[in-house]
Write a protein that holds these residues in place. Structure first.
Motif, PDB file in Angstrom:
ATOM      1  N   THR A 233       0.836  -1.198   0.000  1.00  0.00           N
ATOM      2  CA  THR A 233       0.000   0.000   0.000  1.00  0.00           C
ATOM      3  C   THR A 233       0.871   1.247   0.000  1.00  0.00           C
ATOM      4  OG1 THR A 233      -0.109   0.032   2.410  1.00  0.00           O
ATOM      5  CG2 THR A 233      -1.846  -1.168   1.258  1.00  0.00           C
ATOM      6  N   ALA A 234       0.314   2.310  -0.515  1.00  0.00           N
ATOM      7  CA  ALA A 234       1.056   3.567  -0.580  1.00  0.00           C
ATOM      8  C   ALA A 234       1.275   4.123   0.820  1.00  0.00           C
ATOM      9  CB  ALA A 234       0.291   4.565  -1.425  1.00  0.00           C
ATOM     10  N   ALA A 235       2.395   4.798   1.006  1.00  0.00           N
ATOM     11  CA  ALA A 235       2.694   5.414   2.304  1.00  0.00           C
ATOM     12  C   ALA A 235       1.693   6.523   2.615  1.00  0.00           C
ATOM     13  CB  ALA A 235       4.110   5.978   2.303  1.00  0.00           C
ATOM     14  N   VAL A 236       1.302   7.253   1.586  1.00  0.00           N
ATOM     15  CA  VAL A 236       0.364   8.362   1.727  1.00  0.00           C
ATOM     16  C   VAL A 236      -0.650   8.260   0.601  1.00  0.00           C
ATOM     17  CG1 VAL A 236       0.140  10.869   1.627  1.00  0.00           C
ATOM     18  CG2 VAL A 236       2.071   9.864   2.817  1.00  0.00           C
ATOM     19  N   THR A 237      -1.912   8.340   0.925  1.00  0.00           N
ATOM     20  CA  THR A 237      -2.954   8.295  -0.100  1.00  0.00           C
ATOM     21  C   THR A 237      -3.237   9.701  -0.618  1.00  0.00           C
ATOM     22  OG1 THR A 237      -4.791   8.612   1.441  1.00  0.00           O
ATOM     23  CG2 THR A 237      -4.045   6.327   1.061  1.00  0.00           C
ATOM     24  N   LEU A 238      -3.890   9.743  -1.748  1.00  0.00           N
ATOM     25  CA  LEU A 238      -4.292  11.025  -2.321  1.00  0.00           C
ATOM     26  C   LEU A 238      -5.206  11.774  -1.356  1.00  0.00           C
ATOM     27  CD1 LEU A 238      -4.367  13.015  -4.700  1.00  0.00           C
ATOM     28  CD2 LEU A 238      -6.262  11.664  -5.642  1.00  0.00           C
ATOM     29  N   THR A 239      -6.110  11.065  -0.716  1.00  0.00           N
ATOM     30  CA  THR A 239      -7.026  11.685   0.243  1.00  0.00           C
ATOM     31  C   THR A 239      -6.266  12.296   1.415  1.00  0.00           C
ATOM     32  OG1 THR A 239      -8.782  10.139  -0.372  1.00  0.00           O
ATOM     33  CG2 THR A 239      -9.014  11.259   1.749  1.00  0.00           C
ATOM     34  N   GLU A 240      -5.301  11.565   1.960  1.00  0.00           N
ATOM     35  CA  GLU A 240      -4.493  12.088   3.071  1.00  0.00           C
ATOM     36  C   GLU A 240      -3.727  13.341   2.648  1.00  0.00           C
ATOM     37  OE1 GLU A 240      -3.164   8.265   5.706  1.00  0.00           O
ATOM     38  OE2 GLU A 240      -2.315   8.437   3.684  1.00  0.00           O
ATOM     39  N   ALA A 241      -3.132  13.283   1.471  1.00  0.00           N
ATOM     40  CA  ALA A 241      -2.354  14.429   0.999  1.00  0.00           C
ATOM     41  C   ALA A 241      -3.249  15.643   0.785  1.00  0.00           C
ATOM     42  CB  ALA A 241      -1.621  14.071  -0.293  1.00  0.00           C
ATOM     43  N   LYS A 242      -4.429  15.429   0.219  1.00  0.00           N
ATOM     44  CA  LYS A 242      -5.345  16.559   0.002  1.00  0.00           C
ATOM     45  C   LYS A 242      -5.784  17.169   1.328  1.00  0.00           C
ATOM     46  CE  LYS A 242      -8.432  16.286  -3.288  1.00  0.00           C
ATOM     47  NZ  LYS A 242      -9.455  15.786  -4.219  1.00  0.00           N
ATOM     48  N   LEU A 243      -6.008  16.348   2.327  1.00  0.00           N
ATOM     49  CA  LEU A 243      -6.341  16.873   3.657  1.00  0.00           C
ATOM     50  C   LEU A 243      -5.173  17.675   4.226  1.00  0.00           C
ATOM     51  CD1 LEU A 243      -8.203  13.841   5.239  1.00  0.00           C
ATOM     52  CD2 LEU A 243      -9.178  16.093   4.750  1.00  0.00           C
ATOM     53  N   PHE A 244      -3.964  17.150   4.088  1.00  0.00           N
ATOM     54  CA  PHE A 244      -2.764  17.822   4.580  1.00  0.00           C
ATOM     55  C   PHE A 244      -2.562  19.159   3.870  1.00  0.00           C
ATOM     56  CE2 PHE A 244       1.886  18.441   4.832  1.00  0.00           C
ATOM     57  CZ  PHE A 244       2.096  18.268   6.194  1.00  0.00           C
TER      58      PHE A 244
ATOM     59  N   ALA B 192       4.930   2.171   6.976  1.00  0.00           N
ATOM     60  CA  ALA B 192       6.042   3.022   7.415  1.00  0.00           C
ATOM     61  C   ALA B 192       5.667   3.759   8.701  1.00  0.00           C
ATOM     62  CB  ALA B 192       6.385   4.032   6.321  1.00  0.00           C
ATOM     63  N   PRO B 193       6.642   4.023   9.561  1.00  0.00           N
ATOM     64  CA  PRO B 193       6.368   4.761  10.792  1.00  0.00           C
ATOM     65  C   PRO B 193       5.925   6.198  10.488  1.00  0.00           C
ATOM     66  CG  PRO B 193       8.695   4.122  10.658  1.00  0.00           C
ATOM     67  CD  PRO B 193       8.030   3.606   9.446  1.00  0.00           C
ATOM     68  N   ALA B 194       5.270   6.805  11.447  1.00  0.00           N
ATOM     69  CA  ALA B 194       4.708   8.148  11.276  1.00  0.00           C
ATOM     70  C   ALA B 194       5.715   9.179  10.767  1.00  0.00           C
ATOM     71  CB  ALA B 194       4.062   8.610  12.577  1.00  0.00           C
ATOM     72  N   PRO B 195       6.946   9.250  11.290  1.00  0.00           N
ATOM     73  CA  PRO B 195       7.880  10.255  10.773  1.00  0.00           C
ATOM     74  C   PRO B 195       8.200  10.079   9.286  1.00  0.00           C
ATOM     75  CG  PRO B 195       8.651   9.442  12.885  1.00  0.00           C
ATOM     76  CD  PRO B 195       7.513   8.555  12.454  1.00  0.00           C
ATOM     77  N   VAL B 196       8.228   8.852   8.820  1.00  0.00           N
ATOM     78  CA  VAL B 196       8.506   8.593   7.408  1.00  0.00           C
ATOM     79  C   VAL B 196       7.320   9.039   6.562  1.00  0.00           C
ATOM     80  CG1 VAL B 196       8.967   6.786   5.710  1.00  0.00           C
ATOM     81  CG2 VAL B 196      10.108   6.732   7.944  1.00  0.00           C
ATOM     82  N   ARG B 197       6.124   8.728   7.001  1.00  0.00           N
ATOM     83  CA  ARG B 197       4.919   9.151   6.282  1.00  0.00           C
ATOM     84  C   ARG B 197       4.798  10.674   6.291  1.00  0.00           C
ATOM     85  NH1 ARG B 197       0.267   7.780   8.174  1.00  0.00           N
ATOM     86  NH2 ARG B 197      -0.692   7.519   6.150  1.00  0.00           N
ATOM     87  N   LEU B 198       5.115  11.283   7.417  1.00  0.00           N
ATOM     88  CA  LEU B 198       5.067  12.742   7.504  1.00  0.00           C
ATOM     89  C   LEU B 198       6.095  13.376   6.571  1.00  0.00           C
ATOM     90  CD1 LEU B 198       3.765  15.185   8.811  1.00  0.00           C
ATOM     91  CD2 LEU B 198       5.381  14.980  10.690  1.00  0.00           C
ATOM     92  N   ALA B 199       7.233  12.745   6.419  1.00  0.00           N
ATOM     93  CA  ALA B 199       8.248  13.248   5.484  1.00  0.00           C
ATOM     94  C   ALA B 199       7.702  13.267   4.062  1.00  0.00           C
ATOM     95  CB  ALA B 199       9.510  12.398   5.569  1.00  0.00           C
ATOM     96  N   VAL B 200       6.980  12.225   3.678  1.00  0.00           N
ATOM     97  CA  VAL B 200       6.364  12.187   2.344  1.00  0.00           C
ATOM     98  C   VAL B 200       5.361  13.329   2.209  1.00  0.00           C
ATOM     99  CG1 VAL B 200       4.891  10.860   0.767  1.00  0.00           C
ATOM    100  CG2 VAL B 200       6.724   9.709   2.035  1.00  0.00           C
ATOM    101  N   LEU B 201       4.537  13.525   3.217  1.00  0.00           N
ATOM    102  CA  LEU B 201       3.557  14.618   3.176  1.00  0.00           C
ATOM    103  C   LEU B 201       4.236  15.978   3.088  1.00  0.00           C
ATOM    104  CD1 LEU B 201       0.966  13.356   5.793  1.00  0.00           C
ATOM    105  CD2 LEU B 201       0.542  13.738   3.352  1.00  0.00           C
ATOM    106  N   ARG B 202       5.295  16.162   3.852  1.00  0.00           N
ATOM    107  CA  ARG B 202       5.983  17.468   3.875  1.00  0.00           C
ATOM    108  C   ARG B 202       6.634  17.771   2.542  1.00  0.00           C
ATOM    109  NH1 ARG B 202       6.929  21.902   3.594  1.00  0.00           N
ATOM    110  NH2 ARG B 202       8.158  23.202   4.973  1.00  0.00           N
ATOM    111  N   LEU B 203       7.267  16.773   1.929  1.00  0.00           N
ATOM    112  CA  LEU B 203       7.874  16.982   0.617  1.00  0.00           C
ATOM    113  C   LEU B 203       6.805  17.203  -0.451  1.00  0.00           C
ATOM    114  CD1 LEU B 203      10.798  14.411   0.683  1.00  0.00           C
ATOM    115  CD2 LEU B 203      10.934  16.895   0.901  1.00  0.00           C
ATOM    116  N   THR B 204       5.675  16.526  -0.315  1.00  0.00           N
ATOM    117  CA  THR B 204       4.555  16.754  -1.229  1.00  0.00           C
ATOM    118  C   THR B 204       4.080  18.192  -1.120  1.00  0.00           C
ATOM    119  OG1 THR B 204       3.865  14.437  -1.083  1.00  0.00           O
ATOM    120  CG2 THR B 204       2.213  16.010  -1.839  1.00  0.00           C
ATOM    121  N   ALA B 205       3.955  18.685   0.097  1.00  0.00           N
ATOM    122  CA  ALA B 205       3.511  20.065   0.312  1.00  0.00           C
ATOM    123  C   ALA B 205       4.506  21.067  -0.250  1.00  0.00           C
ATOM    124  CB  ALA B 205       3.282  20.325   1.806  1.00  0.00           C
ATOM    125  N   ALA B 206       5.786  20.784  -0.096  1.00  0.00           N
ATOM    126  CA  ALA B 206       6.813  21.686  -0.626  1.00  0.00           C
ATOM    127  C   ALA B 206       6.720  21.753  -2.147  1.00  0.00           C
ATOM    128  CB  ALA B 206       8.200  21.231  -0.190  1.00  0.00           C
TER     129      ALA B 206
END
Length: 91
Positions: free
Chosen positions: A2-13, A48-62
């Motif tokens: 499964t993906a570390a971050v879904t499209l729905t999660e990223a859109k919420l973020f 993946a642990p939360a910090p790794v998933r958050l890293a994906v979200l943060r780079l996506t946001a950048a």
């Protein structure tokens, strides 16, 4: 796998409530996931642990910010600290 971050999660973020940029956001998630995998030396998935998933979200946001200010540099610095415990040592 499964993906570390879904499209729905990223859109919420990102606080995006429309579908007009779904393709862009999906591409940014894919690129951010690849970057995190390269930085850690391992695969990144939904387990993946939360910090790794958050890293994906943060780079996506950048990436989504489209070069506004020095957000990319700040994101890289934040991500480096979050990922430090998960890096595999390469000899």
């Amino acid at each position: 796998m499964t993906a570390a971050v879904t499209l729905t999660e990223a859109k919420l973020f990102l606080r995006v409530g429309h579908d007009a940029e779904d393709g862009l956001i999906a591409t940014l998630i894919e690129a951010a996931t690849a970057r995190v995998a390269a930085l850690t030396g391992g695969s990144v998935d939904g387990e993946a642990p939360a910090p790794v998933r958050l890293a994906v979200l943060r780079l996506t946001a950048a990436g989504f910010a489209r070069g506004e200010g020095d957000d990319a540099a700040r994101a890289e610095a934040e991500v480096a600290a979050w990922l430090a415990p998960y890096r595999r040592v390469r000899l």
